[in-house]
Design an enzyme around this catalytic site. Structure first.
Site, short mmCIF file in Angstrom:
data_model
loop_
_atom_site.label_atom_id
_atom_site.label_comp_id
_atom_site.label_asym_id
_atom_site.label_seq_id
_atom_site.Cartn_x
_atom_site.Cartn_y
_atom_site.Cartn_z
N SER A 678 0.80 -1.22 0.00
CA SER A 678 0.00 0.00 0.00
C SER A 678 0.84 1.27 0.00
O SER A 678 0.29 2.35 0.20
CB SER A 678 -0.94 0.00 1.22
N LYS A 721 -6.39 3.16 8.65
CA LYS A 721 -5.49 4.15 8.04
C LYS A 721 -6.07 5.57 8.14
O LYS A 721 -5.35 6.53 8.43
CB LYS A 721 -5.23 3.78 6.58
#
Length: 773
Positions: A678, A721
């Site tokens: 990511s 996140k």
């Protein structure tokens, strides 16, 4: 001196050896043997006697008899009925068979008569020692054997001279004919003596072992006989008193069987075992095994079910009381209850609650049981590696018992409890069997109605059990097993959720545990928020509960040792109780910088931000990666540099720039390993910023994987996140366009104050991230 050769009639003996100095009767019935005896009487009454090697040989030849035999004198012949002749013979000396002259009408042989007059016999002291030793062995042998009369033993002990003693003992002791033949074969006196001693000592040892075995057998038989007699006496006494427990046990089992609600197959099995129980009264070991098995089958709730709770409002109230948040789990449980109420069917789904530790997976199952008003059974599968733990042991083994599933049903007392299989991802497998495969039958709603436990030996219906499983990760669960479960992801708690959980559940629990009242100790909202933010770093609330307990202990001590009656914990005095802050969050940079980009990462304890730094320096085109990056992140960095080189013309980068410069990509906190798919767009943005000397917005963070052509791929852990970005003071977050659906599912509490921009390719990322300065 040469031995004399004689021609003598010969008789081959079956199963018998005649020794010198032996006077013995034997019967002959074969024509040739009778003719040989009669011929010997006509001549000098001398006859040669040797043993056959096999008693089944009818017409023995030279190779069918032993070479050494005995020359004897016939003393008497008696004719008996059925053509049998009884012969009395006195053995005189050894003879060695040289050849058989002819076989009809009788056996006649050339025999070398062995003269033993010149045998090498030891001198007086040696002969005396041999004689005494042999007599000692004889006394021990006679005492153990029991077949020799005292008179014959006394006669043997009176013999003087070791040679005569050896011959007389060999002739008079009851040895097997092959053992006597071995002694007869020895023409060397020393070897003959040793052979005889060895045979006697060996026989004594065999008789000792036999005696010991017989003693043990007798003791065991006597013990069983004694137990049997005592048991019969006890049984008779109890019958007289009307207290026959064994009969009452069997009757009690049969009465319980009549009352038992169970399938026909189970009842037939029980009746068979009760009949076996009655017939095994004389075998306590078998009786105990059967008793335990019958009791286990009778205790199983075959057709006993708990009544379902159809009050959905009550269930909702219970779930809300016990847990804050977890809306998706609660909604799924209420849906299940609604469907069950409408269909009135007992089939239950198999839910798998997956998420980080401390997020309430185990306690939600307990709340579900309370909401449904059903018994609750928890089975911990962490570290279970033996298949028999699930399926049970076969009852033929010592200490056999049902498996954990069957035992859980028995403990619950109903066939439809709520059963929690905790930590299913931590099951292990070894040589004792595949535990995951054993769980397949348990958790398959299509076949668990006929689950076979090895101990019970009859089908157990698990179709009405509501199974809840928990796991921290789905990676270690085999796909076939995962396919049978409905997975519900439980994500990390937000700081607001932690605040509510602490206020509604953790603080009251810890106050009660430490003997405090809400009037004595209070926590401000900011104090709880600071504990969750700066003293813990976790997805759940376990550590937060420990820190609250820590405050309670210190407060209890202060109340007892000072005159203070009330303590209020705030964000200003929290350090007094918990010390300095353990965790700090790296806040957003104050101004845009070149080559520094804020990325977002998912960890097992929630989300975090990663600041990626890139430096350009003169060199020869090398790419250096530091900060303990994993293989996936290294590949993302290489893909990013390849993309930048492919678009270098668009951004005015010199053609030979990458040949004359090195790039160094670094992620701070180098001691912490980092990996995951990511950070691709983050590293590519940082590298392009450093190469073009353009600044990156300080209030912006991003997450997403990159391809060689600059496409942005979706990622996971978006909720964690975004929470990390919010905690760091980030205002704008770039997320992959394919994650838009995930963003829409998030509550407004998480997205409030964040500008979430979906991006599809690197052009969009760079357009938003680079300031143009």
């Amino acid at each position: 001196m040469d031995n004399e050769i004689k021609s003598l009639p010969m008789v081959a003996l079956r199963g018998m050896t005649i020794m010198p100095e032996m006077v013995v009767h034997f019967d002959v019935s074969r024509e040739r043997s009778i003719a040989a005896v009669q011929e010997a009487m006509v001549e000098e009454q001398k006859i040669f006697l040797t043993a056959q090697k096999s008693i089944d040989t009818e017409n023995p030849g030279m190779g069918d008899v032993y070479e050494v035999g005995t020359v004897g004198t016939i003393k008497q012949i008696i004719k008996l009925p059925k053509h049998i002749v009884r012969v009395l013979v006195a053995g005189e000396t050894r003879g060695r068979l040289k050849e058989i002259e002819y076989q009809d009408p009788y056996l006649r042989a050339k025999v070398e008569v062995i003269d033993e007059a010149d045998l090498m016999i030891p001198d007086d002291p040696g002969a005396e020692a041999m004689e005494r030793g042999l007599k000692d062995i004889l006394v021990e042998y006679a005492a153990k054997n029991g077949k020799m009369s005292k008179e014959s033993v006394a006669q043997l002990l009176d013999i003087k001279g070791v040679k005569k003693l050896v011959d007389e003992i060999a002739a008079n002791i009851p040895l097997y004919y092959t053992d006597q033949q071995e002694i007869l074969d020895e023409t060397d006196f020393q070897k003959r003596y040793e052979r005889l001693c060895f045979k006697l000592v060996n026989e004594v040892q065999i008789m000792n072992i036999k005696e010991e075995i017989q003693k043990k057998v007798k003791e065991r038989v006597d013990k069983h006989q004694r137990e049997y007699i005592l048991r019969e006496q006890l049984k008779l006494i109890r019958e007289e008193l009307g207290e026959d427990s064994t009969i009452s046990d069997a009757e009690e089992f049969e009465n319980s069987l009549k009352k038992l609600k169970a399938p026909k197959e189970v009842k037939e099995k029980l009746q068979k075992e009760i009949n076996r129980f009655k017939s095994s009264l004389n075998s306590p070991a078998e009786n105990g095994v059967i008793r335990t098995y019958i009791e286990t089958l009778l205790e199983m709730p075959w057709d006993k079910a708990a009544k379902d709770n159809n009050d959905i409002e009550y269930a909702k109230q219970v779930l809300d009381e016990d847990h804050y948040g977890l809306e998706q789990v609660k909604e799924r449980i209420l849906e299940f209850l609604a469907v069950r109420t409408l269909t009135k069917k007992g089939d239950s789904p198999i839910l798998c609650l997956a998420g980080p530790p401390g997020t309430g997976k185990t306690s939600i199952a307990k709340s579900l049981a309370r909401a449904m008003k059903k018994p609750y059974v928890r089975i911990s599968l962490g570290g279970v590696r033996d298949e028999a733990e699930i399926r049970g042991h076969r009852k033929t083994y010592v200490g056999a018992m049902p498996g954990r599933i069957a035992n859980g049903i028995r403990t619950a007392g109903v066939k439809n409890p709520v059963m929690l299989l905790d930590e299913i991802d931590k099951v292990s497998t070894d040589y004792k069997g595949d535990t995951f495969s054993a769980l397949l039958e348990v958790l398959d709603s299509e076949q668990n109605s006929k689950f076979r436990d090895h101990y019970l030996e009859v089908p157990l219906d698990l179709s009405e059990v509501m199974f809840i499983t928990t796991a921290n990760t789905l990676q270690t669960i085999p796909r076939p097993l995962l396919d049978r479960m409905e997975v519900i992801e439980i994500s990390s708690y937000t700081e607001n959720e932690k605040l509510h959980i602490a206020q509604e559940h953790l603080i009251p629990k810890q106050l009660e545990k430490h003997g405090l009242t809400p009037e004595q100790l209070t926590f401000s909202r900011h104090a709880i928020w600071k504990m969750a933010r700066n003293y813990t770093k976790e997805a759940g609330v376990r550590q937060l509960e420990r820190e609250i307990g820590n405050v309670c202990r210190k407060a209890a001590k202060e109340i007892l040792t000072t005159e203070r009656k009330k303590i209020n914990v705030t964000d200003r005095n929290i350090q007094k109780f918990l010390g300095k802050e353990k965790y700090t969050y790296q806040m957003a940079n104050t101004a845009p910088e070149v080559g520094i980009v804020r990325g977002l990462a998912w960890t097992s304890v929630g989300g975090d931000t990663l600041q990626i730094e890139v430096n350009v320096m003169p060199g020869n085109g090398e790419l250096m990666l530091t900060g303990q990056l994993g293989d996936v992140m290294k590949e993302s960095a290489r893909a990013g540099i390849s993309y930048i080189r492919s678009v270098s013309g668009k951004y005015g980068i010199a053609e030979d720039f990458f040949e004359k410069h090195d790039l160094h990509v670094h992620i701070p906190e180098g001691a912490v390993p980092k990996d995951g798919p990511s950070a691709g767009i983050t590293m590519a943005t940082a590298m392009l910023s450093a190469v073009t000397d353009k600044k990156v917005r300080a209030d912006l963070a991003m997450t997403g994987e990159i391809t060689l052509r600059g496409r942005v791929l979706p990622i996971g852990g978006l909720k964690e996140k975004l929470l990390a970005a919010k905690s760091a003071g980030i205002r704008t977050v770039l997320v992959p366009k394919e994650n838009v659906a995930d963003v829409e599912e998030l509550s407004s509490e998480i997205t409030k104050g964040l500008e979430i921009i979906p991006v599809e390719n690197m052009d969009e990322v760079l357009e938003r991230a680079l300031t143009g300065e």
